[in-house]
Design an enzyme around this catalytic site. Structure first.
Site, PDB file in Angstrom:
ATOM      1  N   GLY A 118       8.982  -6.954   3.014  1.00  0.00           N
ATOM      2  CA  GLY A 118       8.154  -5.934   2.397  1.00  0.00           C
ATOM      3  C   GLY A 118       7.142  -6.462   1.405  1.00  0.00           C
ATOM      4  N   CYS A 119       7.165  -7.753   1.105  1.00  0.00           N
ATOM      5  CA  CYS A 119       6.241  -8.335   0.126  1.00  0.00           C
ATOM      6  C   CYS A 119       4.842  -8.427   0.739  1.00  0.00           C
ATOM      7  CB  CYS A 119       6.724  -9.722  -0.308  1.00  0.00           C
ATOM      8  SG  CYS A 119       5.560 -10.592  -1.385  1.00  0.00           S
ATOM      9  N   THR A 120       3.893  -7.754   0.121  1.00  0.00           N
ATOM     10  CA  THR A 120       2.520  -7.745   0.605  1.00  0.00           C
ATOM     11  C   THR A 120       1.922  -9.147   0.600  1.00  0.00           C
ATOM     12  OG1 THR A 120       2.285  -5.518  -0.257  1.00  0.00           O
ATOM     13  CG2 THR A 120       0.264  -6.673   0.283  1.00  0.00           C
TER      14      THR A 120
END
Length: 140
Positions: A11-13
């Site tokens: 989920g880390c952009t």
């Protein structure tokens, strides 16, 4: 050919931008979950190479950002123990290519071996969400 392993926080952009760059350059990284991997001090420490201990840490991790942990006062052993207990503290991504390992999407042995030269004007290691760790959480 060596397999490129990319340990990310799901989920880390920022990790998504880094993966997109790797894929655009023709690489096919095998993506793994940094937070659920069964790390030990022996398997984790080599990713940091000869970097000073404070550079081992994710500056956007809440405990680092708030100052709850003084990363400048830690020994390597203390740092590893903290990271094993809370993997969110680890500077990510962790990259592995053959026998080469590195932490962070910065100039280092893995990116060099892949022929990737980073633009010094753009920090692809910084959190694009302004360092808000909660903003990078995967959707429920």
């Amino acid at each position: 050919m060596n397999q490129l392993l990319f340990y990310e926080k799901p989920g880390c952009t920022g990790n998504q931008y880094q993966l997109a760059l790797l894929r655009a350059r023709g690489h096919r990284p095998e993506v793994r979950d940094l937070l659920s991997h069964a790390w030990t001090a022996v398997t984790l420490q080599p990713f940091f190479g000869d970097k000073p201990v404070p550079q081992w840490f994710n500056p956007s991790a809440p405990a680092v950002k708030s100052g709850a942990i003084d990363i400048t006062a830690l020994s390597a052993r203390q740092a590893l123990n903290l990271m094993l207990a809370e993997p969110l503290l680890i500077c990510r991504p962790l990259l592995e290519y053959g026998l080469l390992q590195q932490s962070g999407f910065v100039d280092g042995p893995v990116l060099k071996a892949l022929g990737i030269v980073l633009d010094r004007k753009r920090d692809l290691n910084a959190c694009p969400m302004g360092g808000d760790a909660l903003a990078c959480e995967p959707p429920a």
